[in-house]
Design an enzyme around this catalytic site. Structure first.
Site, PDB file in Angstrom:
ATOM      1  N   TYR A  75      -6.464   1.915   2.342  1.00  0.00           N
ATOM      2  CA  TYR A  75      -6.333   1.358   0.997  1.00  0.00           C
ATOM      3  C   TYR A  75      -7.502   0.455   0.652  1.00  0.00           C
ATOM      4  O   TYR A  75      -7.950  -0.355   1.460  1.00  0.00           O
ATOM      5  CB  TYR A  75      -5.026   0.555   0.862  1.00  0.00           C
ATOM      6  CG  TYR A  75      -4.889  -0.033  -0.537  1.00  0.00           C
ATOM      7  CD1 TYR A  75      -4.322   0.709  -1.561  1.00  0.00           C
ATOM      8  CD2 TYR A  75      -5.400  -1.295  -0.841  1.00  0.00           C
ATOM      9  CE1 TYR A  75      -4.241   0.209  -2.851  1.00  0.00           C
ATOM     10  CE2 TYR A  75      -5.322  -1.806  -2.132  1.00  0.00           C
ATOM     11  CZ  TYR A  75      -4.742  -1.041  -3.136  1.00  0.00           C
ATOM     12  OH  TYR A  75      -4.682  -1.538  -4.412  1.00  0.00           O
TER      13      TYR A  75
ATOM     14  N   LYS B 138      -6.851  16.574 -51.996  1.00  0.00           N
ATOM     15  CA  LYS B 138      -7.013  16.883 -50.573  1.00  0.00           C
ATOM     16  C   LYS B 138      -5.693  17.011 -49.805  1.00  0.00           C
ATOM     17  O   LYS B 138      -4.754  16.293 -50.041  1.00  0.00           O
ATOM     18  CB  LYS B 138      -7.868  15.799 -49.890  1.00  0.00           C
ATOM     19  CG  LYS B 138      -9.314  15.801 -50.277  1.00  0.00           C
ATOM     20  CD  LYS B 138     -10.024  17.104 -49.951  1.00  0.00           C
ATOM     21  CE  LYS B 138     -10.202  17.334 -48.483  1.00  0.00           C
ATOM     22  NZ  LYS B 138     -11.350  16.660 -47.902  1.00  0.00           N
TER      23      LYS B 138
ATOM     24  N   SER C  83      -6.126  12.193 -49.195  1.00  0.00           N
ATOM     25  CA  SER C  83      -7.332  11.377 -49.248  1.00  0.00           C
ATOM     26  C   SER C  83      -7.073  10.208 -50.180  1.00  0.00           C
ATOM     27  O   SER C  83      -6.333  10.334 -51.162  1.00  0.00           O
ATOM     28  CB  SER C  83      -8.490  12.217 -49.766  1.00  0.00           C
ATOM     29  OG  SER C  83      -9.477  11.378 -50.331  1.00  0.00           O
TER      30      SER C  83
ATOM     31  N   ASN D 214       0.820  -1.218   0.000  1.00  0.00           N
ATOM     32  CA  ASN D 214       0.000   0.000   0.000  1.00  0.00           C
ATOM     33  C   ASN D 214       0.856   1.271   0.000  1.00  0.00           C
ATOM     34  O   ASN D 214       0.591   2.202  -0.760  1.00  0.00           O
ATOM     35  CB  ASN D 214      -0.943  -0.005   1.207  1.00  0.00           C
ATOM     36  CG  ASN D 214      -1.913  -1.166   1.156  1.00  0.00           C
ATOM     37  OD1 ASN D 214      -2.000  -1.860   0.135  1.00  0.00           O
ATOM     38  ND2 ASN D 214      -2.630  -1.408   2.245  1.00  0.00           N
TER      39      ASN D 214
ATOM     40  N   GLU E  69      -7.077  17.850 -36.043  1.00  0.00           N
ATOM     41  CA  GLU E  69      -8.377  17.242 -35.722  1.00  0.00           C
ATOM     42  C   GLU E  69      -8.221  16.147 -34.668  1.00  0.00           C
ATOM     43  O   GLU E  69      -9.008  16.043 -33.730  1.00  0.00           O
ATOM     44  CB  GLU E  69      -9.008  16.639 -36.988  1.00  0.00           C
ATOM     45  CG  GLU E  69      -9.435  17.688 -37.999  1.00  0.00           C
ATOM     46  CD  GLU E  69      -9.706  17.079 -39.373  1.00  0.00           C
ATOM     47  OE1 GLU E  69     -10.063  15.883 -39.456  1.00  0.00           O
ATOM     48  OE2 GLU E  69      -9.550  17.799 -40.375  1.00  0.00           O
TER      49      GLU E  69
ATOM     50  N   HIS F  50     -17.552  36.209 -32.101  1.00  0.00           N
ATOM     51  CA  HIS F  50     -18.669  35.441 -32.694  1.00  0.00           C
ATOM     52  C   HIS F  50     -18.315  34.922 -34.087  1.00  0.00           C
ATOM     53  O   HIS F  50     -19.195  34.773 -34.927  1.00  0.00           O
ATOM     54  CB  HIS F  50     -19.939  36.289 -32.779  1.00  0.00           C
ATOM     55  CG  HIS F  50     -20.257  37.018 -31.508  1.00  0.00           C
ATOM     56  ND1 HIS F  50     -20.959  36.447 -30.468  1.00  0.00           N
ATOM     57  CD2 HIS F  50     -19.924  38.269 -31.097  1.00  0.00           C
ATOM     58  CE1 HIS F  50     -21.061  37.329 -29.475  1.00  0.00           C
ATOM     59  NE2 HIS F  50     -20.436  38.429 -29.823  1.00  0.00           N
TER      60      HIS F  50
HETATM   61  N1  ARG Z   1      -1.648  -3.612  -7.321  1.00  0.00           N
HETATM   62  C1  ARG Z   1      -2.047  -2.787  -6.228  1.00  0.00           C
HETATM   63  C2  ARG Z   1      -2.390  -1.383  -6.732  1.00  0.00           C
HETATM   64  O1  ARG Z   1      -1.983  -1.064  -7.784  1.00  0.00           O
HETATM   65  C3  ARG Z   1      -0.945  -2.675  -5.226  1.00  0.00           C
HETATM   66  C4  ARG Z   1      -1.405  -2.529  -3.823  1.00  0.00           C
HETATM   67  C5  ARG Z   1      -2.113  -3.727  -3.409  1.00  0.00           C
HETATM   68  N2  ARG Z   1      -2.421  -3.755  -2.039  1.00  0.00           N
HETATM   69  C6  ARG Z   1      -3.361  -4.559  -1.549  1.00  0.00           C
HETATM   70  N3  ARG Z   1      -3.563  -4.532  -0.297  1.00  0.00           N
HETATM   71  N4  ARG Z   1      -4.076  -5.322  -2.332  1.00  0.00           N
HETATM   72  O2  ARG Z   1      -3.092  -0.647  -6.095  1.00  0.00           O
END
Ligand code: ARG
Length: 473
Positions: A316, A282, A276, A109, A289, A155
């Site tokens: 998380y 063209k 084109s 995390n 675009e 405009h």
């Molecule tokens: N692959 C996960 C992400 O990109 C990484 C973290 C995962 N942590 C967990 N507790 N599952 O967020």
């Protein structure tokens, strides 16, 4: 076998493995993952959590993996959920027990949060550098075509003559604000979540200030729960990209219009045009675009992430895995769109004669004719009415104001005399707009100077970030 195999008797199904994986997207931040791990391991050794011997094995092992990735030799295992597992799994295979100590006091995390922030910083720096180059080319074109008058529009109707340089420089200032937004997003990303572990911090004596220094972050994030679940900086990045794409799109729209047969103000170089398959004559402004079209996906990514984030409780949750793809796509899109715009401007041909010719069409002198009367004592509202009637008269006679005789002018108002002719020249009309920020030649000269000063300031900002180091480019 997954890194959490202890708790489980069965592995995920092949389908859920694929559904849950982020490895493909994560490959973009492999180097960030490795740098983050090396910093974490070094700090662990400094704190006496792992031995220096272990650290040395970890560092050598990780650098070898980085080499393999760089050279395209690294064998990704499709059973890995993400880059963190790929790299760590390989490291353990290569160096054994030392590799198994790397994840001490760390969670994926805080690891993923660190990697994305490092990646965001590198993407933002690239965008800032590219934004700088684009603005340099805009200034170059504004200089090269200095003095060329064109009709200014409101405009989409002829309004008043302006200098082409003035028109272009309007975009310079839009892109200048984009630079500031990118820099703001950079600063938002520049904070270190590493050491927050899963969500609550850890019992190991980690030094978060040290990893902050090693990874070149500005400061450690003060709350571990916020640290692992904050993706605001990606929203900042996406917003900055969205606004910049919008600006590019507006300029594209002008480029497309200017290169029509009806306008004929510019011709794009062959390099930036397509033909084109059926119509031999063209020459299409495809890339302008396409840029206009690509705005949609960038806005989409911004809306996508805003929506993904809105229901996520602390800390998380796997939803957060979805935050990377759109940001990376927006980065790729904006970078390429800026490169393309730079090329289009640098190689276009500006048809000064056509612009000049058009600059006096559509009664663009009308405001100045009214001002002429007002400066000679006619109240402006009255003068406006007189010139309005003159325009109507001209339209009926299929004439322009410049075709009127002095007699016709004087019939409309006795305040007109010979010198009215001087008021009808589009170049003189533009030149007379001397107010700060106006289109007069002198005012635009001042503006060009300020634009240059601003550009230098922004170049120094890019330089300063590079010199501070830590951004993987
Ligand atoms: N692959 C996960 C992400 O990109 C990484 C973290 C995962 N942590 C967990 N507790 N599952 O967020």
């Amino acid at each position: 076998m997954a890194l959490w195999s202890g708790r489980f008797e069965q592995s995920v199904s092949e389908f859920t493995q694929r559904f849950g994986a982020s490895l493909e997207v994560d490959k973009k931040m492999a180097r960030q993952d490795i740098q983050g791990s090396i910093a974490h391991a070094r700090m662990l050794a400094e704190q006496g959590v792992i031995t220096w011997t272990d650290f040395e094995h970890i560092e050598v092992g990780l650098l070898e993996i980085e080499n393999q990735i760089r050279q395209g030799r690294f064998k990704y295992d499709i059973n890995d959920e993400d880059i963190h597992m790929s790299v760590e799994g390989e490291l353990i295979e290569d160096i054994g027990a030392a590799g198994q100590r790397l994840h001490t006091g760390r969670s994926r995390n805080d690891q993923v949060a660190t990697d994305i922030r490092l990646l965001a910083k590198s993407m933002l720096l690239t965008l800032m550098a590219e934004n700088y180059s684009l603005r340099k080319v805009i200034i170059r074109s504004a200089r090269k075509n200095f003095g060329t008058v064109m009709p200014g529009y409101t405009h989409m109707q002829h309004a008043q003559p302006v200098l082409f340089s003035h028109h272009l420089l309007a975009y310079f200032w839009m892109f200048t604000r984009d630079f500031k937004r990118l820099n703001d997003a950079y600063q938002a990303a520049d904070a270190n979540p590493l050491g927050s572990a899963a969500l609550a911090g850890t019992t190991y004596p980690l030094d978060r200030f040290r990893t902050t220094e090693l990874l070149g972050f500005d400061h450690p994030i003060p709350n571990s729960m916020d640290a692992v679940s904050d993706r605001d900086y990606l929203l900042d990045l996406l917003y900055a990209c969205s606004v910049s794409m919008m600006h590019l799109s507006r300029l594209c729209e002008e480029i497309i219009t200017w290169s029509t047969t009806e306008f004929g103000f510019i011709t794009l170089s062959d390099e930036y045009s397509t033909g084109s398959s059926i119509m031999p004559q063209k020459k299409n402004p495809d890339f302008a675009e396409l840029t206009r079209g690509k705005v949609g996906r960038v806005y989409g990514s911004l809306m996508g992430l805003l929506t993904t984030m809105k229901g996520i409780p602390l800390a998380y949750n796997k939803d957060l895995q979805e935050c990377k793809e759109g940001a990376i796509d927006a980065f790729d899109t904006l970078r390429d769109a800026m490169i393309c715009m730079e090329g289009m401007i640098d190689t276009w041909t500006v048809h000064e004669d056509v612009m000049h010719e058009e600059a006096s069409m559509g009664f663009t002198a009308a405001t100045d004719v009214a001002d002429y009367l007002a400066k000679r004592g006619v109240p402006f509202r009255k003068a406006h009415e007189i010139v309005g009637e003159l325009v109507l008269y001209c339209e009926k006679k299929h004439k322009g104001l410049e075709d009127l005789t002095l007699k016709e002018f004087r019939k409309a108002s006795p305040y007109f005399s010979e010198d009215i002719v001087g008021e009808l020249d589009p170049e003189a009309i533009a030149r007379a707009r001397t107010t700060y920020g106006g289109t007069g030649h002198d005012a635009v000269r001042v503006q060009l100077k300020e634009a240059n000063t601003q550009l230098r300031r922004d170049r120094n900002r890019v330089k300063a970030i590079r010199e501070r180091g830590g951004v993987i480019e």
